[in-house]
Design a protein around this motif. Structure first.
Motif: not given
Length: 255
Positions: A218-224
């Protein structure tokens, strides 16, 4: 046209073949730096170099194994031979192999210590004299080391004991090094991202990957590029400003 913030500077980025390293290399090139790209996968490095050249930047590919001191020293010398100086070192190369003490092979722990700790130490030791020289001779009057840590240094969880060990140690090393190099005008910074959508997750076993996905459910991760933006911010500050530590989490991340 205004001069770019890093015009004339040279950056060396480890782990530059993908993920945070590749995104950081592109970001620093956009800011005007010439970039040495270091990793083990030459083909992937060439792709990143092509991207940089495509935006008008300058890149140099270095295939090396920094877990050996000689590999790190040769990479720094290769950068100097190509560009004549070294102003920024981004210690990004790392590996995350999750698993419990009961089920993890000792080779996996050794691999993390070899790259996350020894590799970073080898690169730093080889680069510091040239970073000091760059700070003394650059119009910017400053040089930078940026170490990529992790929120795992702050929050230990089941299965990430040795990964957390490597990142917690990195945090202490970075702070000590920062104090050592203050008078040399070499800034030393730590960036600690939470979960980032990179190939690091692809290296996990099926069981460890399932646990990681459950933890991030349910959590959108960070992007590079989010982490690259943070690094770009740090190294483009004027000499009087030092960003010693920067913690990045997904907006919905609770640990």
């Amino acid at each position: 046209m205004a001069e770019k913030a890093l015009y004339g500077a040279v950056a060396l980025v480890t782990g530059a073949s993908s993920g945070i390293g590749a995104a950081t290399a592109r970001r620093l090139a956009q800011d005007g730096a010439s970039v040495a790209l270091l990793a083990r996968r030459r083909e992937r490095l060439l792709q990143v170099a092509d991207d940089i050249v495509g935006i008008g930047g300058e890149a140099h590919v270095i295939k090396a194994d920094i877990t050996e001191p000689g590999g790190a020293s040769a990479a720094v010398q290769d950068t100097l031979d190509r560009f004549g100086r070294l102003d920024i070192l981004v210690n990004n190369a790392g590996v995350m192999l999750l698993g419990t003490a009961l089920h993890t092979r000792i080779e996996e722990w050794d691999r993390m210590v070899a790259l996350n700790v020894a590799g970073l130490l080898h690169m730093t030791h080889a680069a510091v004299p040239y970073l000091i020289d760059a700070a003394a001779t650059s119009p910017r009057e400053v040089a930078d080391i940026v170490n990529i840590g992790s929120t795992a240094a702050r929050t230990a969880r089941p299965g990430n004991s040795v990964y957390s060990l490597t990142k917690a140690g990195l945090s202490s090393f970075t702070e000590s090094l920062r104090q050592e190099l203050l008078t040399e005008q070499v800034r030393v910074s730590l960036v600690e991202p939470g979960t980032v959508a990179t190939e690091l997750m692809d290296q996990l076993s099926e069981a460890a990957g399932d646990v990681a996905c459950w933890q991030m459910d349910g959590t959108e991760p960070l992007r590079a590029h989010d982490v690259a933006d943070a690094i770009g911010y740090i190294v483009t500050r004027e000499r009087r400003v030092a960003v010693n530590e920067l913690l990045l989490r997904s907006g919905a991340h609770n640990w």
